[in-house]
Write an enzyme that holds these catalytic residues in place. Structure first.
Site, mmCIF file in Angstrom:
data_model
loop_
_atom_site.group_PDB
_atom_site.id
_atom_site.type_symbol
_atom_site.label_atom_id
_atom_site.label_comp_id
_atom_site.label_asym_id
_atom_site.label_seq_id
_atom_site.Cartn_x
_atom_site.Cartn_y
_atom_site.Cartn_z
ATOM 1 N N CYS A 194 0.839 -1.203 0.000
ATOM 2 C CA CYS A 194 0.000 0.000 0.000
ATOM 3 C C CYS A 194 0.873 1.251 0.000
ATOM 4 C CB CYS A 194 -0.930 -0.008 1.212
ATOM 5 S SG CYS A 194 -1.957 1.459 1.306
ATOM 6 N N CYS A 251 -0.495 4.095 2.140
ATOM 7 C CA CYS A 251 -0.325 3.911 3.586
ATOM 8 C C CYS A 251 1.131 4.137 3.995
ATOM 9 C CB CYS A 251 -0.717 2.495 4.012
ATOM 10 S SG CYS A 251 -2.195 1.855 3.244
ATOM 11 N N ASP A 252 2.058 3.614 3.225
ATOM 12 C CA ASP A 252 3.447 3.545 3.693
ATOM 13 C C ASP A 252 4.434 4.418 2.912
ATOM 14 O OD1 ASP A 252 2.547 1.579 5.437
ATOM 15 O OD2 ASP A 252 2.958 -0.029 4.015
#
Ligand code: NDP
Length: 331
Positions: A143, A146-147
């Protein structure tokens, strides 16, 4: 004895909220369990892991995925849907829910209901490369949103595996932070839509390596950080080594249907089988007539072809109408 609900909606993407709005407006008083990091994704589903959504009609200039889901959630509440931020652990379906309701298990509670709408999105697939479990927090992710902004990825050379829309989106997003992004596409062409791959090819921070697959991940001497990858051209079998401080998978999604524990028919990729032109879940794979007429599923859990936010919302509406028809005269 606890209350018998008319409709319980499991999880909360565009499909879940579309069903919530329709069933609430049909006075069915739906109850939604929106999930709590269900399937590894925040409540409201996969759109929370994306950036700008540019293909959802109404938003002429695009809209942030999370902002879109917040709008949908508020509309569900305004329509009269009750939302609980909990994850469903399991279900026990009944063959005759008007007599013996379905049971929905949430933590230590049992909820009873006449219909269930399954809106459990899909979760990004991983390749389970050697070292992946150990180094998941130190270089491997599924992701980018997300990261991607984590300090270990900033101004570093990163790699994305995949050639679909997700891969293009992830690669473009990562160029905000990375010094360079290399995409490994195992065929000689993208699977992504034209607009996405054209945007990708036009991004001068992205290098696309076609016919290319991973061979090995390389780590620093202490084995704590990813530093490179050995890759292979699958036409020539030539192997090369590239610098890579992060690896992002964008290769496919697996529908979250295992918690149904085999009570409904799925194909070999865990997609729920539904009766043609409806959202009615099939009980067995062999019989196209033996259906659970009172369990409905959509989008990511039953559609392995289109998988768009807009088709998700559309099938959520279909499931709500199917549930409403089933309940007619029984509420
Ligand atoms: P896709 O199935 O579209 O693409 C998957 C990609 O990963 C393909 O290039 C595939 O290669 C590759 N791949 C699969 N398995 C492996 C493997 N083991 N090793 C290497 N490569 C592999 O999935 P997406 O998640 O990209 O998209 C899913 C759906 O979501 C699509 O319908 C897409 O349109 C939609 N979507 C839309 C977006 C948007 O409109 N903004 C954004 C993101 C997704 P191969 O082609 O060789 O099989």
């Amino acid at each position: 004895m606890s209350k018998i609900h008319n409709v319980i909606i499991i999880w909360s993407g565009p499909a879940g909220h579309s069903a919530a709005i329709y069933t609430a407006r049909a006075m069915l008083e739906p109850l939604m369990f929106e999930g709590w990091m269900a399937g590894g994704v925040a409540a409201w589903g996969q759109l929370t892991t994306t950036t700008e959504v540019e293909n959802y009609p109404w938003f002429a200039d695009g809209i942030d995925g999370t902002a879109l889901m917040m709008q949908m959630r508020q509309q569900s509440i305004n329509s009269g849907c009750e939302i609980k931020t909990q994850t469903v652990d399991g279900v026990k379906f009944s063959d005759n829910p008007l007599e013996t309701p379905h049971e929905v298990y949430v933590w230590n509670d049992i909820y009873r209901t006449k219909t269930v709408i399954i809106a459990t999105w899909a979760t990004a697939k991983r390749l389970w490369l050697p070292g992946e479990e150990t180094y998941r927090q130190n270089g491997i992710s599924a992701c980018a949103v997300c990261d991607g902004g984590l300090p270990i990825f900033r101004w570093k050379h990163l790699v994305v595996i995949g050639g679909g829309d997700s891969a293009c989106e992830e690669a473009n997003y990562l160029t905000k932070f990375a010094s360079k992004v290399t995409m490994l596409v195992r065929k000689d062409h993208f699977r992504a839509s034209k607009v996405m791959w054209e945007r990708t090819l036009a991004n001068d921070k992205i290098e696309v390596l076609r016919n290319t697959e991973w061979v090995e991940i390389l780590w620093d001497w202490a084995g704590t950080l990813m530093t490179g990858m050995k890759i292979k051209n699958n036409q020539t079998n030539e192997e090369t080594q590239i610098e890579a401080w992060g690896l992002f998978y964008a290769i496919w999604h697996t529908p979250n249907t295992k918690f149904l524990d085999g009570q409904v028919a799925t194909d070999n990729a865990w997609y729920i089988l539904v009766e043609k032109w409806t959202t009615k879940v099939l009980k067995t794979q062999d019989s196209w007539h033996e259906t659970y007429m009172w369990v409905f599923a959509w989008w990511d859990v039953q559609d392995r072809i289109y998988r768009q936010a807009i088709t998700s919302a559309g099938t959520g509406c279909m499931a709500a109408l199917d549930a409403e028809h089933f309940l007619a005269g029984h509420i």
